[in-house]
Design an enzyme around this catalytic site. Structure first.
Site, short mmCIF file in Angstrom:
data_model
loop_
_atom_site.label_atom_id
_atom_site.label_comp_id
_atom_site.label_asym_id
_atom_site.label_seq_id
_atom_site.Cartn_x
_atom_site.Cartn_y
_atom_site.Cartn_z
N GLY A 170 0.85 -1.20 0.17
CA GLY A 170 0.09 0.01 -0.01
C GLY A 170 0.90 1.15 0.11
CD GLU B 14 -2.00 8.42 0.48
OE1 GLU B 14 -1.38 7.95 1.60
OE2 GLU B 14 -2.19 9.61 0.74
CD GLU C 30 4.70 -1.35 -9.76
OE1 GLU C 30 5.00 -0.49 -9.06
OE2 GLU C 30 4.11 -2.21 -9.31
#
Length: 387
Positions: free
Chosen positions: A132, A135, A365
């Site tokens: 995680g 956001e 990524e």
């Protein structure tokens, strides 16, 4: 079996053990993924039943030494990832999130107790992990995250939200990155902790045979030793992201190769104007262009793998491969769909499914823009990220 796209006999650049690994993973994909992937993609279903089989093949944490992991080379890992993505990006993503992100974070930055507790079970597929970092308002710029952790009476208290977190709703633990008074830190968070909620993001047009989630953290309390002791600052998560980015450079070649193979097979069988589509000059030009790009992408991925195994891989090189190979793969997927024509919009054929998936692979990524600026900074010595 050598693909027709291998114009340069690049299989000769792999060792016997590497080719044997490729054959094992390819057989698994042919047997367990290809017959079912259209249905999984259509139903937006991740086949969690494959997890024990992926573990049995040694693919979970394949490149990590010790702690029940296979301890394979960087090239071994790339080969396996390439074959999985030839099946579907969603299956490759599971192995990438589990091994290159969650397991890698613990392996690189965890305490010995954390490594012993989690890594052997994750390698066996008994524990699923997620990672995680991203956001809703902090994607390309993770330094702007708002998730926080404070130490209170010997416990860490986490609050915030994460988005686009692969596997979160089926994970047993989450590696959560949060801001603390001493900088960005990573935490091992059991997903059954009170205040932790993971909700799958639906509906999606991409990565449908995979799971991406929103995570909410509402006063999640963890023991003081839940923090990863070896990571302070952005270098911690970025070291894991580079592992995943490296794998994507290989995976994209697998998706492109599968599109090539499907379009070639179709073009050889489909007849128009009394001849196979493969007999037309424009079709042959497409096939040649794709084969050349796939060969270059394969050479680039293999070169990175050999450098990584030799301890000489630099961060900007990963950006070059991720940027080039995802861009190459998505163009081949789109053009391969066009060769297959109207039939190509059905799930009977893989190129449009791969193209949809690659829209995600190209974005996560590090977007094209981010990797372009990483390379631009390497070339000029000037960072264009901030004023």
């Amino acid at each position: 079996m050598r693909s027709a796209s291998d114009l340069l006999n690049l299989d000769d650049e792999f060792s016997a053990s590497e080719l044997e690994l490729r054959a094992r993973v390819r057989e698994f994909v042919d047997r367990r993924v290809r017959p079912h992937i259209a249905g999984w993609f259509d139903r937006a279903h991740f086949p969690v039943e494959l997890v024990p089989e992926l573990a049995e093949l040694g693919l979970l944490g394949l490149h990590l030494p010790g702690y029940g992991c296979a301890g394979g080379t960087a090239v071994d890992y790339g080969i396996a990832i390439q074959e999985l993505e030839a099946g579907d990006s969603g299956i490759r993503t599971f192995v990438s999130v589990q091994g290159s992100l969650a397991m890698s974070a613990i392996h690189k930055h965890g305490s010995e107790v954390q490594k012993q507790e989690w890594l052997p079970r994750m390698a066996r597929g008994e524990v699923i992990g997620c990672f995680g970092l991203t956001e809703a308002g902090a994607g390309s710029d993770p330094s702007s995250m708002t998730t926080s952790a404070r130490l209170e009476a010997g416990e860490w208290v986490l609050n915030g939200a994460k988005r686009w977190i692969g596997l979160a709703s089926i994970a047993d633990i989450a590696i959560i990155w949060a801001k603390t008074d001493e900088g960005l830190r990573g935490f091992v968070v059991p997903t059954d902790s009170p205040g932790f909620t993971a909700t799958p993001i639906e509906p999606k047009l991409s990565m449908r045979a995979s799971v991406q989630c929103d995570i909410r953290l509402a006063d999640v309390r963890l023991p003081e030793d839940a923090v990863l002791p070896g990571a302070v600052g952005l270098k911690g998560p970025f070291s894991c992201l580079n592992e995943a980015r490296y794998g994507i450079a290989w995976g994209a070649v697998g998706a492109a190769r599968d599109c090539f193979d499907q379009a070639l097979s179709y073009a050889l069988e489909r007849r128009q104007f009394d001849k196979p589509l493969a007999g037309f000059q424009l079709t042959q030009q497409k096939l040649v262009n794709w084969a050349l790009e796939i060969q270059k992408g394969q050479l680039l991925a293999l070169h990175l793998g050999r450098l990584k195994d030799a301890g000489r891989l630099q961060h900007h090189m990963i950006s070059a491969a991720k940027l080039n190979n995802t861009r190459m793969a998505i163009e081949i997927a789109r053009e391969a769909r066009a060769v297959i024509g109207a039939n190509g919009i059905t799930l009977d054929y893989s190129p449009l499914r791969h193209a949809n998936n690659l829209e995600s692979v190209r974005t996560y990524e590090g977007t094209d823009e981010v990797h372009t600026l990483i390379l631009g900074q390497h070339i000029t010595g000037i960072s264009a990220f901030r004023a």
